[in-house]
Design a protein around this motif. Sequence first.
Motif, PDB file in Angstrom:
ATOM      1  N   ASN A 436       0.801  -1.230   0.000  1.00  0.00           N
ATOM      2  CA  ASN A 436       0.000   0.000   0.000  1.00  0.00           C
ATOM      3  C   ASN A 436       0.838   1.286   0.000  1.00  0.00           C
ATOM      4  OD1 ASN A 436      -2.411  -1.531   0.137  1.00  0.00           O
ATOM      5  ND2 ASN A 436      -2.176  -1.715   2.356  1.00  0.00           N
ATOM      6  N   PRO A 437       1.680   1.483  -1.011  1.00  0.00           N
ATOM      7  CA  PRO A 437       2.454   2.735  -1.071  1.00  0.00           C
ATOM      8  C   PRO A 437       1.555   3.954  -1.263  1.00  0.00           C
ATOM      9  CG  PRO A 437       2.659   1.515  -3.124  1.00  0.00           C
ATOM     10  CD  PRO A 437       1.946   0.608  -2.159  1.00  0.00           C
ATOM     11  N   VAL A 438       1.920   5.053  -0.630  1.00  0.00           N
ATOM     12  CA  VAL A 438       1.173   6.310  -0.748  1.00  0.00           C
ATOM     13  C   VAL A 438       2.144   7.416  -1.103  1.00  0.00           C
ATOM     14  CG1 VAL A 438      -0.318   7.983   0.413  1.00  0.00           C
ATOM     15  CG2 VAL A 438      -0.502   5.540   0.980  1.00  0.00           C
ATOM     16  N   HIS A 439       2.022   7.940  -2.301  1.00  0.00           N
ATOM     17  CA  HIS A 439       2.888   9.031  -2.756  1.00  0.00           C
ATOM     18  C   HIS A 439       2.345  10.370  -2.258  1.00  0.00           C
ATOM     19  CE1 HIS A 439       4.713  11.822  -5.761  1.00  0.00           C
ATOM     20  NE2 HIS A 439       5.752  11.026  -5.570  1.00  0.00           N
ATOM     21  N   VAL A 440       3.179  11.386  -2.278  1.00  0.00           N
ATOM     22  CA  VAL A 440       2.747  12.721  -1.852  1.00  0.00           C
ATOM     23  C   VAL A 440       1.557  13.188  -2.681  1.00  0.00           C
ATOM     24  CG1 VAL A 440       3.446  15.138  -1.598  1.00  0.00           C
ATOM     25  CG2 VAL A 440       5.060  13.313  -1.016  1.00  0.00           C
ATOM     26  N   ASN A 441       1.568  12.916  -3.992  1.00  0.00           N
ATOM     27  CA  ASN A 441       0.427  13.290  -4.830  1.00  0.00           C
ATOM     28  C   ASN A 441      -0.853  12.574  -4.388  1.00  0.00           C
ATOM     29  OD1 ASN A 441       2.652  13.287  -7.651  1.00  0.00           O
ATOM     30  ND2 ASN A 441       1.820  15.086  -6.619  1.00  0.00           N
ATOM     31  N   ASP A 442      -0.720  11.312  -3.989  1.00  0.00           N
ATOM     32  CA  ASP A 442      -1.889  10.566  -3.484  1.00  0.00           C
ATOM     33  C   ASP A 442      -2.395  11.180  -2.186  1.00  0.00           C
ATOM     34  OD1 ASP A 442      -1.391   8.762  -5.586  1.00  0.00           O
ATOM     35  OD2 ASP A 442      -0.089   7.533  -4.326  1.00  0.00           O
ATOM     36  N   PHE A 443      -1.472  11.573  -1.342  1.00  0.00           N
ATOM     37  CA  PHE A 443      -1.822  12.242  -0.083  1.00  0.00           C
ATOM     38  C   PHE A 443      -2.636  13.500  -0.361  1.00  0.00           C
ATOM     39  CE2 PHE A 443      -0.329  15.787   2.653  1.00  0.00           C
ATOM     40  CZ  PHE A 443      -0.932  15.437   3.845  1.00  0.00           C
ATOM     41  N   HIS A 444      -2.160  14.336  -1.288  1.00  0.00           N
ATOM     42  CA  HIS A 444      -2.876  15.567  -1.632  1.00  0.00           C
ATOM     43  C   HIS A 444      -4.259  15.255  -2.206  1.00  0.00           C
ATOM     44  CE1 HIS A 444       1.161  17.905  -1.985  1.00  0.00           C
ATOM     45  NE2 HIS A 444       0.624  18.033  -0.794  1.00  0.00           N
ATOM     46  N   ALA A 445      -4.328  14.281  -3.106  1.00  0.00           N
ATOM     47  CA  ALA A 445      -5.613  13.928  -3.717  1.00  0.00           C
ATOM     48  C   ALA A 445      -6.605  13.472  -2.657  1.00  0.00           C
ATOM     49  CB  ALA A 445      -5.404  12.822  -4.758  1.00  0.00           C
ATOM     50  N   THR A 446      -6.120  12.728  -1.669  1.00  0.00           N
ATOM     51  CA  THR A 446      -6.992  12.203  -0.615  1.00  0.00           C
ATOM     52  C   THR A 446      -7.464  13.318   0.307  1.00  0.00           C
ATOM     53  OG1 THR A 446      -5.767  10.115  -0.714  1.00  0.00           O
ATOM     54  CG2 THR A 446      -7.166  10.487   1.219  1.00  0.00           C
ATOM     55  N   VAL A 447      -6.567  14.222   0.662  1.00  0.00           N
ATOM     56  CA  VAL A 447      -6.940  15.348   1.524  1.00  0.00           C
ATOM     57  C   VAL A 447      -8.014  16.201   0.837  1.00  0.00           C
ATOM     58  CG1 VAL A 447      -6.124  17.508   2.540  1.00  0.00           C
ATOM     59  CG2 VAL A 447      -4.781  15.422   2.815  1.00  0.00           C
ATOM     60  N   LEU A 448      -7.822  16.509  -0.428  1.00  0.00           N
ATOM     61  CA  LEU A 448      -8.819  17.298  -1.162  1.00  0.00           C
ATOM     62  C   LEU A 448     -10.151  16.552  -1.232  1.00  0.00           C
ATOM     63  CD1 LEU A 448      -6.740  18.802  -4.122  1.00  0.00           C
ATOM     64  CD2 LEU A 448      -7.418  19.919  -1.996  1.00  0.00           C
ATOM     65  N   LEU A 453     -13.504  17.946  -2.571  1.00  0.00           N
ATOM     66  CA  LEU A 453     -12.954  18.474  -3.814  1.00  0.00           C
ATOM     67  C   LEU A 453     -12.322  17.362  -4.647  1.00  0.00           C
ATOM     68  CD1 LEU A 453     -11.239  21.677  -2.382  1.00  0.00           C
ATOM     69  CD2 LEU A 453     -13.340  21.604  -3.747  1.00  0.00           C
ATOM     70  N   ASN A 454     -12.640  17.334  -5.935  1.00  0.00           N
ATOM     71  CA  ASN A 454     -11.995  16.426  -6.880  1.00  0.00           C
ATOM     72  C   ASN A 454     -10.677  17.059  -7.314  1.00  0.00           C
ATOM     73  OD1 ASN A 454     -11.140  15.122  -9.306  1.00  0.00           O
ATOM     74  ND2 ASN A 454     -13.215  14.403  -9.659  1.00  0.00           N
ATOM     75  N   HIS A 455      -9.561  16.401  -7.012  1.00  0.00           N
ATOM     76  CA  HIS A 455      -8.253  17.020  -7.268  1.00  0.00           C
ATOM     77  C   HIS A 455      -8.005  17.270  -8.748  1.00  0.00           C
ATOM     78  CE1 HIS A 455      -5.833  13.459  -8.765  1.00  0.00           C
ATOM     79  NE2 HIS A 455      -6.895  12.847  -8.301  1.00  0.00           N
ATOM     80  N   GLU A 456      -8.711  16.556  -9.628  1.00  0.00           N
ATOM     81  CA  GLU A 456      -8.543  16.770 -11.061  1.00  0.00           C
ATOM     82  C   GLU A 456      -9.376  17.941 -11.572  1.00  0.00           C
ATOM     83  OE1 GLU A 456      -9.492  12.989 -12.737  1.00  0.00           O
ATOM     84  OE2 GLU A 456      -7.454  12.204 -12.473  1.00  0.00           O
ATOM     85  N   GLN A 457     -10.362  18.358 -10.784  1.00  0.00           N
ATOM     86  CA  GLN A 457     -11.236  19.463 -11.194  1.00  0.00           C
ATOM     87  C   GLN A 457     -10.854  20.791 -10.554  1.00  0.00           C
ATOM     88  OE1 GLN A 457     -15.372  18.449 -10.632  1.00  0.00           O
ATOM     89  NE2 GLN A 457     -15.137  16.431 -11.571  1.00  0.00           N
ATOM     90  N   LEU A 458     -10.105  20.744  -9.445  1.00  0.00           N
ATOM     91  CA  LEU A 458      -9.676  21.985  -8.797  1.00  0.00           C
ATOM     92  C   LEU A 458      -8.445  22.501  -9.534  1.00  0.00           C
ATOM     93  CD1 LEU A 458     -10.132  23.954  -6.419  1.00  0.00           C
ATOM     94  CD2 LEU A 458      -8.490  22.586  -5.116  1.00  0.00           C
ATOM     95  N   THR A 459      -8.674  23.358 -10.523  1.00  0.00           N
ATOM     96  CA  THR A 459      -7.596  23.818 -11.401  1.00  0.00           C
ATOM     97  C   THR A 459      -7.592  25.340 -11.509  1.00  0.00           C
ATOM     98  OG1 THR A 459      -8.983  23.684 -13.396  1.00  0.00           O
ATOM     99  CG2 THR A 459      -7.741  21.700 -12.771  1.00  0.00           C
ATOM    100  N   PHE A 460      -6.472  25.856 -12.014  1.00  0.00           N
ATOM    101  CA  PHE A 460      -6.346  27.290 -12.266  1.00  0.00           C
ATOM    102  C   PHE A 460      -5.486  27.467 -13.507  1.00  0.00           C
ATOM    103  CE2 PHE A 460      -4.578  31.534 -11.869  1.00  0.00           C
ATOM    104  CZ  PHE A 460      -5.668  32.281 -11.414  1.00  0.00           C
ATOM    105  N   LYS A 461      -5.965  28.252 -14.453  1.00  0.00           N
ATOM    106  CA  LYS A 461      -5.227  28.457 -15.698  1.00  0.00           C
ATOM    107  C   LYS A 461      -4.167  29.531 -15.511  1.00  0.00           C
ATOM    108  CE  LYS A 461      -5.860  28.769 -20.682  1.00  0.00           C
ATOM    109  NZ  LYS A 461      -6.845  28.914 -21.784  1.00  0.00           N
TER     110      LYS A 461
END
Length: 482
Positions: A436-448, A453-461
């Motif tokens: 069960n490895p957890v990368h920093v990106n996975d950590f952020h996605a889970t917190v959001l 919040l869907n981490h793929e939808q929370l964006t800024f151009k």
Amino acid sequence: MEKEVLQHHLNMNRRRFLSKLSLGVGSVALGSLLIPDLFSGRVKEEEIIQHLPHFAPRAKRIIYLFQNGAPSQLELFDYKPLLREQFGKELPASIRMGQRLTGMTADQTKFPLAGSLFDFSQYGQARAWISELLPHTAGVVDDLCIIKSMFTEAINHDPALTFFQTGAQVGNRPSMGAWLSYGLGSENMNLPAYCVLLSKGKGNGQGVYSKLWTNGFLDSVHQGVQFSSGENPVLYLNDHEAINKTDRRKMLDQLSALNEENFRQFGDPEINAKVQQYEMAYRMQTAVPEVTDLSREPESIVKLYGPDCMVPGTYAANCLLARKLSENGVRFVQLYHQGWDGHGNLPGEIRGQCLDTDQASAALITDLKQRGLLDETLVIWGGEFGRTNYCQGPLKKDNYGRDHHPRCFTIWMAGGGVKPGVYGETDEYGYNITSNPVHVNDFHATVLHLMGLNHEQLTFKHLGRRYRLTDVAGQVVKDIIS
């Protein structure tokens, strides 16, 4: 025929009318609870839509207890008796596989194993191994989700710390708190959505910089507001003694009118952001002194957090202040506690760090729980990477150091929709992740995700592309969500 249909729709008996009316009133009431400023006229429609979560959140706010300098998981949570048995022996080549992961160990030919000086015991329903250094944390272990399989690519403090806070190892990216402020806004118009608290232990410290709570390319209104331990918790907030509240209000109104005219001419969004910051500072003049006053806390709370909680600037005081800020609607409270960089004399330094942090960290969990706030508050504890299973420098059983180790380390989370227990494992040497490895990106996605919040939808151009906290990676760790 059309007349008959119209007459049918106009037919409304008392029961039907009251039923429809109750639905409408209920919707209005629910909307006003979810979005306090929905009918105030102070917030534009597009701002309200922007700050709606993508789905029902598990948590409303976050307190992040960041242990700056990388605590050694092998002294605290990742019990490895084999390292004691093989104390001083070389790390097997089959485990290291020729990898150079550390930046501070000059001699890359010798890797003498160093077992922890401290004893471990099992606690709670999950029978989690906890070090003798953390007796108070052991007492709340049934509220903790202990993730032993975190990993990162960064091997030095600054890029690793920046990566955890902003999702990138380079600067000028919005911090996690800024993203949450941008995505969800504030729960309290009189306090910032994002507050930062600093403390320093007696161990070897690593610096913290304002780039860690920056807004990056987001509007500056989303930048973290740093609180200090001095007489004025927020610098430059108070008016000069010659200026009263009425004069200040008139000045801000005139300044706002000038800025509105300036915005019409140039269209720079930072002009509006500055107006918002002026208004926030004005409201904070009343709210901040009240929320930062710890003297009114009952003796039971002082005893819970320890006597240091009455000493401004200590870790314990910041934990208590974090609870007060959080219960008053601050969306994201970030604590940085320095002193965990254990390259030498690790046993002595980590003992002092735990004395500073263990009681207050556990007290925060207990305090939130007894107030009914833990379920809606996500508490996070951890550093930027882990520590090696081998010694850096001279090796003694009562005195040794550990280098940086990004391949596996431990953090814990509590409340806010996470499932208590132990997640992930490392090998018997504490060098590689085995499940069960957890990368920093996975950590952020889970917190959001926990914040709705869907981490793929929370964006800024920005500069022609859409950015997000998780950049182009990240998977929600669904197994730790209750």
